[in-house]
Design an enzyme around this catalytic site. Sequence first.
Site, mmCIF file in Angstrom:
data_model
loop_
_atom_site.group_PDB
_atom_site.id
_atom_site.type_symbol
_atom_site.label_atom_id
_atom_site.label_comp_id
_atom_site.label_asym_id
_atom_site.label_seq_id
_atom_site.Cartn_x
_atom_site.Cartn_y
_atom_site.Cartn_z
ATOM 1 N N ASP A 99 19.293 37.130 54.622
ATOM 2 C CA ASP A 99 18.118 37.987 54.687
ATOM 3 C C ASP A 99 18.498 39.246 55.474
ATOM 4 O O ASP A 99 19.507 39.250 56.198
ATOM 5 C CB ASP A 99 16.990 37.224 55.389
ATOM 6 C CG ASP A 99 15.789 38.106 55.687
ATOM 7 O OD1 ASP A 99 15.254 38.720 54.752
ATOM 8 O OD2 ASP A 99 15.404 38.194 56.868
ATOM 9 N N ASP A 101 15.860 42.058 57.080
ATOM 10 C CA ASP A 101 14.957 42.360 58.189
ATOM 11 C C ASP A 101 14.826 41.167 59.127
ATOM 12 O O ASP A 101 14.394 40.089 58.709
ATOM 13 C CB ASP A 101 13.571 42.749 57.660
ATOM 14 C CG ASP A 101 13.601 44.023 56.823
ATOM 15 O OD1 ASP A 101 13.672 45.097 57.414
ATOM 16 O OD2 ASP A 101 13.566 43.912 55.588
ATOM 17 N N ASP A 306 15.211 34.574 59.012
ATOM 18 C CA ASP A 306 14.400 34.436 60.226
ATOM 19 C C ASP A 306 13.013 33.870 59.958
ATOM 20 O O ASP A 306 12.203 33.773 60.884
ATOM 21 C CB ASP A 306 14.276 35.793 60.941
ATOM 22 C CG ASP A 306 13.451 36.796 60.143
ATOM 23 O OD1 ASP A 306 13.692 36.937 58.922
ATOM 24 O OD2 ASP A 306 12.563 37.442 60.726
#
Length: 352
Positions: A99, A101, A306
Amino acid sequence: MRHAAAHPAPRPPFRRRARRGAAQVRQRRLGRRGADAVQLDGVARLLRRDGEDRPGVRRPGRGRPGTVAQVGRRGPAEDPGPDGAGAGVLRRYPLYIFDLDGTLYRGDEAIPHAADTVRRLVEEGSAVRYFTNNSGQTREFFARKLQTMGFPCEPGMVYSTATGVAALCRERGVDRVFCVGEPGLVQTLREAAVEVVNADAKGRVWPCGEASAVVVGICRSFTYALLDAALQCLLKGASYWATNTDATYPLEGGRLEPGAGSLVAAVSTCAGRGPDLVVGKPSPWIVRQILEETGVAPQDALLVGDRPETDLACGRTLGCPTCLVLTGVTRQAPPDQAFCEDLRGLLDPTLR
């Protein structure tokens, strides 16, 4: 529980929260040369080392001779079990899907140690792909941003929900859409020969036009008039696609800004129904595309992100092992989820 050893190994940078009633694990070395094992509830179980688990599958890393891995879902580099959650043997992976961001950067700031970790994985032979739910920019933009921060990246290594929507339009024969989104999404659709009926030459969207599909993504120019125009298309029977449903995006200094999910919620509320399809995470659609294009089996691809409910959920659906990194939105790992404080946990020196 831990047992004293004559030469204790360095503590790895990732942790696993203890669970009530967890089995007591004791380690011992089998008499057979080169074999490692653990003893779980009195039963000795043989562990395979890096590169020895499946013949014919490329293994970019090699385990440190004599390393013994503990049974249990301890860390991010675990050999996956049948459900892709991990069965305890720590190793490197042929493919890492990251991922962006909150995992590699926050806003315009690279997260400490992230670029070094990804470069190291690539140098050791692993393939790397980047998958973001952010639909606001093109592949080329994300590639330049990652390169500037020190990540090894080419445009073809980047997958976004914008590229996912473009692929979906090709697959379903849709050549006209009404778009709630940023110029990057509009440009990506135009490059795929999809007309965005409400966008001007610069890719800015306006409350006008009709189409057979409404695409809703991040849109910082969102207005009431644009919401109303999207609603009118849906009331006339248009399909409803969302790029993703992330409520927020992480920025520099720990700040959050509203994500595409907040706009999807607005459209869904007035339309009285949710999207017909969510292109991005947690949908496994794009991850499946990555696996097919790289030729890597699900159990050989580690998803790192996250957000357990999106980044990692799409991996688990396909049987991929997953690792949560606590540098973005999520600050505490759920039970039974492999995690690390930052990406250095993927380069645990005790496993080399």
